[in-house]
Design a protein around this motif. Structure first.
Motif, PDB file in Angstrom:
ATOM      1  N   GLU A  87      22.907 -81.533   1.801  1.00  0.00           N
ATOM      2  CA  GLU A  87      23.630 -81.774   0.558  1.00  0.00           C
ATOM      3  C   GLU A  87      22.882 -81.169  -0.627  1.00  0.00           C
ATOM      4  O   GLU A  87      21.691 -80.861  -0.522  1.00  0.00           O
ATOM      5  CB  GLU A  87      23.761 -83.286   0.336  1.00  0.00           C
ATOM      6  N   PRO A  88      23.562 -81.045  -1.776  1.00  0.00           N
ATOM      7  CA  PRO A  88      22.849 -80.628  -2.990  1.00  0.00           C
ATOM      8  C   PRO A  88      21.756 -81.652  -3.319  1.00  0.00           C
ATOM      9  O   PRO A  88      21.923 -82.846  -3.093  1.00  0.00           O
ATOM     10  CB  PRO A  88      23.932 -80.618  -4.074  1.00  0.00           C
ATOM     11  N   TYR A  89      20.672 -81.157  -3.848  1.00  0.00           N
ATOM     12  CA  TYR A  89      19.533 -82.017  -4.146  1.00  0.00           C
ATOM     13  C   TYR A  89      19.724 -82.738  -5.472  1.00  0.00           C
ATOM     14  O   TYR A  89      20.162 -82.140  -6.450  1.00  0.00           O
ATOM     15  CB  TYR A  89      18.247 -81.198  -4.171  1.00  0.00           C
ATOM     16  N   PRO A  90      19.357 -84.028  -5.523  1.00  0.00           N
ATOM     17  CA  PRO A  90      19.454 -84.768  -6.783  1.00  0.00           C
ATOM     18  C   PRO A  90      18.299 -84.396  -7.717  1.00  0.00           C
ATOM     19  O   PRO A  90      17.262 -83.886  -7.280  1.00  0.00           O
ATOM     20  CB  PRO A  90      19.336 -86.230  -6.339  1.00  0.00           C
ATOM     21  N   ASP A  91      18.496 -84.654  -8.996  1.00  0.00           N
ATOM     22  CA  ASP A  91      17.414 -84.466  -9.961  1.00  0.00           C
ATOM     23  C   ASP A  91      16.183 -85.243  -9.510  1.00  0.00           C
ATOM     24  O   ASP A  91      16.302 -86.298  -8.887  1.00  0.00           O
ATOM     25  CB  ASP A  91      17.839 -84.932 -11.345  1.00  0.00           C
ATOM     26  N   LYS A  92      15.026 -84.700  -9.823  1.00  0.00           N
ATOM     27  CA  LYS A  92      13.694 -85.226  -9.481  1.00  0.00           C
ATOM     28  C   LYS A  92      13.280 -84.918  -8.047  1.00  0.00           C
ATOM     29  O   LYS A  92      12.226 -85.366  -7.600  1.00  0.00           O
ATOM     30  CB  LYS A  92      13.575 -86.714  -9.793  1.00  0.00           C
TER      31      LYS A  92
END
Length: 174
Positions: A87-92
């Motif tokens: 999946e797309p990576y979350p912020d941080k």
């Protein structure tokens, strides 16, 4: 890396290592100050992060001069689920390559001294111009020796082919 990551096919592998090739090469030709490190910091506890994979580039590779060594790739807990699910990576999210010299002893590859450490940090707003990722690398893993002075040219251009993987080369290997 990525920063960072590794590809399975030989042609993709060359693109993967352009980041560190460029950054290591820039150390030799550009004066780089500590201010170029921006706000990216080398995490103290990354060896406790999820270990994505390890790859050795040895004398049989055309990348050995610039990239030779043992590449250990880690991801922090923020990004681990996204890595495993593709999946797309979350912020941080932080991805890190810890590049070491190595020796071969009785057919075993043994990690040696650190050559460089590189990081990618996800912050969609702050790093919007580079796909949401901030990039930095440090010679010898020394926070006072940043290698990246132009993240767009030295890092992001090489990561653009992996836009469909959120600009990350590393993939989950179950």
């Amino acid at each position: 890396m990525g920063m960072i990551g590794y590809a399975k096919a030989g042609g993709e592998m060359a693109r993967v290592f352009r980041l560190l090739t460029a950054t290591v090469g820039m150390l030799a030709i550009l004066p780089i100050s500590a201010e170029s490190a921006d706000d990216l910091k080398l995490p103290a506890s990354f060896r406790n992060w999820y270990h994505v994979n390890t790859m050795v580039i040895d004398k049989g590779s055309p990348l050995v001069e610039a990239m030779g060594g043992m590449h250990n790739v880690y991801i922090n807990s923020t990004g681990e689920t996204a890595l495993k699910n593709g999946e797309p990576y979350p912020d941080k999210t932080e991805l890190l390559i810890d590049l070491h010299e190595f020796t071969v002893s009785d057919g075993s590859y043994v990690e040696g001294s650190r050559k460089a450490t590189a990081i990618m940090l996800k912050d969609k707003k702050k790093y919007a111009s580079t796909g949401g990722w901030g990039f930095q690398a440090w010679a010898g893993g020394d926070q006072t020796k940043p290698l990246v002075s132009d993240p767009t040219k030295q890092c992001f251009e090489c990561h653009q082919p992996k836009k469909d993987q959120d600009y990350v080369y590393s993939t989950y290997i179950p």
